[in-house]
Every structure is written in C-alpha cells, then in structure tokens.
Design an enzyme around this catalytic site. Structure first.
Site, mmCIF file in Angstrom:
data_model
loop_
_atom_site.group_PDB
_atom_site.id
_atom_site.type_symbol
_atom_site.label_atom_id
_atom_site.label_comp_id
_atom_site.label_asym_id
_atom_site.label_seq_id
_atom_site.Cartn_x
_atom_site.Cartn_y
_atom_site.Cartn_z
ATOM 1 N N ASP A 168 43.305 3.636 40.048
ATOM 2 C CA ASP A 168 43.338 3.984 41.468
ATOM 3 C C ASP A 168 44.507 3.356 42.229
ATOM 4 O O ASP A 168 44.743 3.687 43.373
ATOM 5 C CB ASP A 168 42.040 3.542 42.139
ATOM 6 C CG ASP A 168 41.907 2.032 42.137
ATOM 7 O OD1 ASP A 168 42.426 1.396 41.207
ATOM 8 O OD2 ASP A 168 41.302 1.491 43.066
ATOM 9 N N TYR A 264 51.694 -4.362 41.586
ATOM 10 C CA TYR A 264 51.347 -5.326 40.543
ATOM 11 C C TYR A 264 52.558 -5.983 39.891
ATOM 12 O O TYR A 264 52.423 -6.987 39.193
ATOM 13 C CB TYR A 264 50.476 -4.666 39.467
ATOM 14 C CG TYR A 264 49.004 -4.655 39.824
ATOM 15 C CD1 TYR A 264 48.153 -5.659 39.353
ATOM 16 C CD2 TYR A 264 48.461 -3.684 40.635
ATOM 17 C CE1 TYR A 264 46.809 -5.661 39.676
ATOM 18 C CE2 TYR A 264 47.119 -3.677 40.969
ATOM 19 C CZ TYR A 264 46.295 -4.670 40.485
ATOM 20 O OH TYR A 264 44.965 -4.683 40.808
HETATM 21 C C1 G6P Z 1 42.645 -2.108 42.300
HETATM 22 C C2 G6P Z 1 43.150 -1.936 40.914
HETATM 23 C C3 G6P Z 1 42.036 -2.090 39.939
HETATM 24 C C4 G6P Z 1 41.326 -3.405 40.154
HETATM 25 C C5 G6P Z 1 40.882 -3.526 41.573
HETATM 26 C C6 G6P Z 1 40.327 -4.900 41.809
HETATM 27 O O1 G6P Z 1 41.782 -1.096 42.640
HETATM 28 O O2 G6P Z 1 43.781 -0.720 40.699
HETATM 29 O O3 G6P Z 1 42.569 -2.035 38.657
HETATM 30 O O4 G6P Z 1 40.215 -3.488 39.341
HETATM 31 O O5 G6P Z 1 41.958 -3.324 42.411
HETATM 32 O O6 G6P Z 1 39.865 -4.969 43.084
HETATM 33 P P1 G6P Z 1 39.034 -6.212 43.572
HETATM 34 O O7 G6P Z 1 38.729 -5.875 44.970
HETATM 35 O O8 G6P Z 1 37.816 -6.282 42.681
HETATM 36 O O9 G6P Z 1 39.919 -7.403 43.408
#
Ligand code: G6P
Length: 440
Positions: A168, A264
């Site tokens: 995403d 990232y």
């Molecule tokens: C984004 C990334 C995902 C990840 C997420 C973590 O959506 O694309 O790969 O898992 O962030 O989000 P959080 O809110 O759990 O740190």
C-alpha cells in the site's frame, strides 16, 4: 458476486477493510465474507464487531469467522492475506534488537525485516497451500510483510501459485502527491516507477489527460518532502513517526533529483539519521500497541456490546482501497494499472530476470502483465542489486537453514555497518526467534 476470506482476521486493520468492502459493494459485490486467523482471541474481538457492522450495513453478505482452515478456505474467490507472524510483540523485538547496536530498527528494512521475513515465509506458504487445497481457482492478494522477502520466497517455493504481492505504500505516497499537485484522487495519476518493494523511484507522472505532474511535484518535494499543510488528514500520518518519514523524503530526493523516491529509502540512505532520531526503548511497535491496537479493540468491543455500529469511529480503511481495486480488476476485467511486486523478466531491462521487482502492471481477468521500464541508472542499479542479494540470501537462509547465509544477508544490508555488528544482531535475533525460525 464474490466470496472473500481475510487471512489475519484479528488484525487492527481488518475492521477498516470490512468497512471499505461494504462501501464498495457496487464495484465489488460480495456474497460471502470470512475471517481466518490462528489467534482466536484477537479474531473474535474484531469479528464480533464486524458481524454487527455487516448485519447493519450489508445484510445480504454472509459473514463468518473461523480458525478452521477448511471452513475458511472452501468456496472462496479471493484470499486477502495480511498476517503478522509473531504479532506486535515480535515486531517490537525486530525493531529494538538492531537499535541496541546502533542499527535501523524497522519491521521491513534491515535486520528487523529479515527476522520478520524468516517468520513470515512459512505462514504465507501455509496460506497458499490451504487455498490450493480448498479453492484451487482462487487468487491470493498478499500484503503480508515483509512483502519483498515474502514475494521472493513464494516465487521460489510455490512458483505456480495464484498469488499477487502488493504493497500500500506507493498508493499512500500517491495520495499525498495527488494533494500536492491538486488532483482529487491518486487514481488520476498515471505513473512510471521501478524498484523493489519499499525501495523504488518514480520517473514519470502525468494526469489522465497527459499533463506532466512532475515539475510541480519536484518543487514541493525539494522543500517539504511529501508532507504538507493538510497532511494531518492523511491517516498514515496521525502518529508522529510517519510525519518524519514523509518529511525526510526531501533529503532522499536530494541525492537524485531526476527521480521521485519511495519514502522507505530513508532507511537505506540516511540510516545514521534514523538511528539518531529513534528511541531504542519506544519504537513503532509500542506506538501501534498503545494507540491503534487499543483504540480499535476498544471500539470493536463497544460495538459488540451495543449491537450497533451506527456511530462508529471505525472508518473505511483508505489505504486498503487498492485491494478492492486489484480484486475488482481480476474479477471484472477492468485493465487497472497498478504497482505490483512481480518477477522482473525484463521489466527493468538491466536487472536479473528472477529479481522480484515493483513496477506498474496491467491487471485483468488474465492476471497481471508488467510494463517495461527500460534500463535504470547506475545509482539505482547498484542499490537495487545489493538489496536483491540481501532478500535472496534471506530466503536461501530459510531454505537451507543456514546461519552463514543470514549472516551474509545482514552484513550486505546497507543499514548495517560491518560483519561483526551483523553477527551480534543475528545472534540475539536467533535467541529471540527460537519459537519461529527454523533451527540454523
Ligand atoms: C505502510 C507500509 C506497510 C507497513 C505499514 C506499517 O502501510 O506500506 O508495509 O506494514 O505501513 O504501518 P504501522 O502503522 O503499523 O507502522
């Protein structure tokens, strides 16, 4: 009408996905919605609330939650998989162990991502096997992390599986980009992008009429990254550490202003900055446990007790919209253009065929067809090849139960300064993961 099972029913994202599926009944009508999880306790909290939501808003959908794979995977058209093997308590270790040694602590980047990868591989493979056994014609849409390592493992271990790996993050960034350039939605952006999951660059971006969006975007990114006034409304930014990531994109952009980067890349290009700004005793896992998890579970319990979700604060998970788009494209042949994680096979011309890359693909009933992004420059090629090797070494380590290969993987990561630091982190991670990893 479609039958869907969400694998990872107990996730804090699941209720938002259900809301979003319900809102999209015109585009992607459901006959059945099932939850599957191996953690009954967590799943039942979310399921009891979602049962009320479905009854209230889309009573025509049959709903059930189960921990029995046969019941879950029989008669389904789509498996939406977002499992977290080891849960948030293991995420906390993935983040905190590297930080002890002055190395980036992140759930998908660096040693934390590798540790998580070693846990996720068998979990995702198990889901594929259930799907192939009970619903061999179904598609699995996988966004379980770490997506890059999982994608490499499924390519190797289940080469013929009907699985599509998707993330995403590009969608989330494109939502910010749409705001920046003044478009209503990210779906109006037509882009060219290449790289790996959580490791890529945009080269072109236009609107549907062909107007170039890049000059305005670059002007903004050079100053503010992807952050902007109004970003408080972006659900990804509501908790602080994401704000920094969106702002830091400015410095990621600076090193190659001919492209526009995925956020990232900050972990690979500015690991010293990331570590200096991290709290080794309170990481993202703690933020999620103290905020999202508490809030979502409390709200689910409130709904279940009240037996109504009329005034719920749970919203259609915006960043889950792409999953409906993807499923809709496969079911209804919409020829949607989406960024997917697929086998390279020439999409990036000067990169190995068997690397799992993230590139635009056209999605229809036939599945996905990657678009060719041509040759990429030295800077990105060097970085990508190094990271591909890391991801392949992790899967080697899993398959061969090899300490040596995992040590090599950690040493090769751009986030780790030396083989000796890699070894110390690895040794501590082995201890922490005895319950989850194969014995190396
Ligand atoms: C984004 C990334 C995902 C990840 C997420 C973590 O959506 O694309 O790969 O898992 O962030 O989000 P959080 O809110 O759990 O740190």
């Amino acid at each position: 009408k479609q039958s869907v099972v969400i694998a990872g029913g107990g996730s804090t994202y699941t209720a938002g996905i259900v809301m979003m599926l319900i809102e999209n009944q015109d585009k992607f009508p459901l006959r059945k919605l099932k939850f599957y999880d191996n953690n009954e306790e967590r799943q039942s909290i979310v399921a009891r609330a979602c049962e009320v939501i479905v009854k209230e808003r889309a009573p025509e959908i049959e709903f059930l939650a189960t921990t029995d794979p046969e019941e879950a995977f029989t008669d389904v058209d789509f498996v939406m998989a977002h499992i977290r093997v080891g849960g948030l308590s293991m995420r906390e270790k993935d983040e905190k162990i590297p930080l002890k040694y002055g190395v980036v602590g992140q759930e998908t980047c660096g040693p934390g991502g590798m540790a998580y990868g070693m846990r996720s591989i068998p979990g995702v493979i198990e889901l594929i096997d259930y799907m192939e056994k009970y619903s061999p014609n179904a598609w699995m849409l996988n966004y379980s992390n770490p997506a890059a390592i999982v994608a490499e493992a499924t390519r190797r271990m289940r080469p013929n599986a009907k699985i599509i790996n998707i993330c995403d993050m590009p969608v989330a960034i494109k939502k910010s980009i749409a705001d920046i350039v003044g478009l209503e939605s990210e779906s109006e952006i037509v882009d060219r992008y290449y790289g790996l999951n959580h490791f890529g660059w945009w080269t072109e971006m236009t609107d549907k009429q062909g107007n170039d969006l890049v000059p305005k975007l670059k002007e903004h990114v050079a100053k503010y990254g992807y952050a902007a006034a109004g970003d408080e409304e972006n659900p990804l930014l509501e908790e602080s550490s994401w704000m920094d990531t969106f702002q830091k994109a400015k410095d990621v952009y600076a090193i190659d202003p001919t492209t526009v980067p995925n956020t990232y890349l900050k972990y690979y290009l500015y690991p010293d900055y990331v570590v200096a700004h991290a709290n080794p005793n309170y990481t993202r896992a703690n933020e999620v446990m103290d905020n999202r998890e508490k809030n979502v579970f409390a709200e689910c319990e409130r709904i279940a007790a009240a037996q109504t979700a009329e005034d719920t604060t749970i919203e259609a998970g915006e960043h889950a919209e792409f999953i409906v788009q993807l499923a809709g494209a496969l079911a209804y042949n919409t020829y949607e253009r989406m960024l997917l994680i697929v086998k390279n096979e020439g999409a990036i011309a000067n990169l190995d065929d068997d690397a799992m890359v993230e590139v635009p693909c056209i999605v229809s009933k036939r599945g996905y067809e990657p678009l060719c992004m041509g040759k990429i420059p030295h800077f990105q090629k060097g970085m990508i090849e190094q990271q591909v090797a890391v991801e392949k070494l992790v899967v080697d380590a899993f398959e061969e139960k090899s300490y040596q290969k995992l040590w090599q993987a950690m040493t090769l990561s751009k986030t780790v300064p030396s083989a000796s630091v890699a070894k110390q982190i690895l040794d501590e991670m082995i201890e922490a993961n005895t319950e989850w990893w194969p014995e190396l």
